[in-house]
Design a protein around this motif. Sequence first.
Motif, short mmCIF file in Angstrom:
data_model
loop_
_atom_site.label_atom_id
_atom_site.label_comp_id
_atom_site.label_asym_id
_atom_site.label_seq_id
_atom_site.Cartn_x
_atom_site.Cartn_y
_atom_site.Cartn_z
N LEU A 126 -41.37 92.86 48.52
CA LEU A 126 -42.70 92.80 49.14
C LEU A 126 -43.68 93.68 48.38
O LEU A 126 -44.83 93.30 48.16
N ARG A 127 -43.23 94.84 47.96
CA ARG A 127 -44.10 95.75 47.22
C ARG A 127 -44.47 95.18 45.87
O ARG A 127 -45.61 95.30 45.42
N ILE A 128 -43.54 94.53 45.21
CA ILE A 128 -43.83 93.92 43.92
C ILE A 128 -44.85 92.80 44.08
O ILE A 128 -45.81 92.70 43.32
N LEU A 129 -44.65 91.95 45.08
CA LEU A 129 -45.60 90.87 45.34
C LEU A 129 -46.97 91.42 45.71
O LEU A 129 -48.00 90.91 45.26
N GLY A 166 -53.06 90.47 56.38
CA GLY A 166 -53.03 89.01 56.54
C GLY A 166 -53.27 88.28 55.22
O GLY A 166 -52.62 87.27 54.94
N GLU A 167 -54.20 88.78 54.42
CA GLU A 167 -54.47 88.16 53.12
C GLU A 167 -53.26 88.29 52.19
O GLU A 167 -52.92 87.35 51.46
N LEU A 168 -52.61 89.45 52.23
CA LEU A 168 -51.41 89.63 51.42
C LEU A 168 -50.29 88.70 51.90
O LEU A 168 -49.60 88.08 51.08
N ALA A 169 -50.12 88.57 53.22
CA ALA A 169 -49.08 87.68 53.76
C ALA A 169 -49.34 86.24 53.34
O ALA A 169 -48.42 85.53 52.93
N GLU A 170 -50.59 85.82 53.40
CA GLU A 170 -50.94 84.46 53.00
C GLU A 170 -50.64 84.25 51.51
O GLU A 170 -50.08 83.23 51.11
N GLY A 171 -51.00 85.23 50.69
CA GLY A 171 -50.72 85.14 49.26
C GLY A 171 -49.23 85.09 48.96
O GLY A 171 -48.78 84.35 48.10
N SER A 176 -42.76 83.23 49.29
CA SER A 176 -42.06 84.33 49.94
C SER A 176 -42.57 84.49 51.36
O SER A 176 -43.47 85.29 51.62
N PRO A 177 -42.01 83.73 52.30
CA PRO A 177 -42.46 83.86 53.69
C PRO A 177 -42.18 85.25 54.22
O PRO A 177 -41.11 85.80 54.00
#
Length: 117
Positions: free
Chosen positions: A49-52, A67-72, A78-79
């Motif tokens: 998650l940190r890398i993404l 939320g923007e990071l989760a969407e990306g 990567s759900p």
Amino acid sequence: MMKALRDELKDKLLRNVSEFRVYLALEEAIHSVEGSGPGAERPQRSRSLRILARQLLSERAAPQSTGELAEGMRSLGSPTSDNSISSSLSQSPDFVSVRWGGRPRWWLANLPTPPEP
């Protein structure tokens, strides 16, 4: 040899998304060879998650909401949940929470916060 490949890919990570997927596969292979047991699964997930997050923040060149990071991350295959992102980033010294555009957002701790649009 796998560690050298991993390190080389890590340097290229922010420039190429397809190489990022290879990097993650190498990380898993290294942990498998080194005998990391099932208990290492959760730290690996946080690291991924940190890398993404680092990749997305660098590509977008602006602080992002959870939320923007989760969407990306979902768009990269990567759900994940907002809670897992917040938990992972808040435990890392590599990320800071900043107010940007009147909202809390995540940014890279080693870079100055970009000016607001």
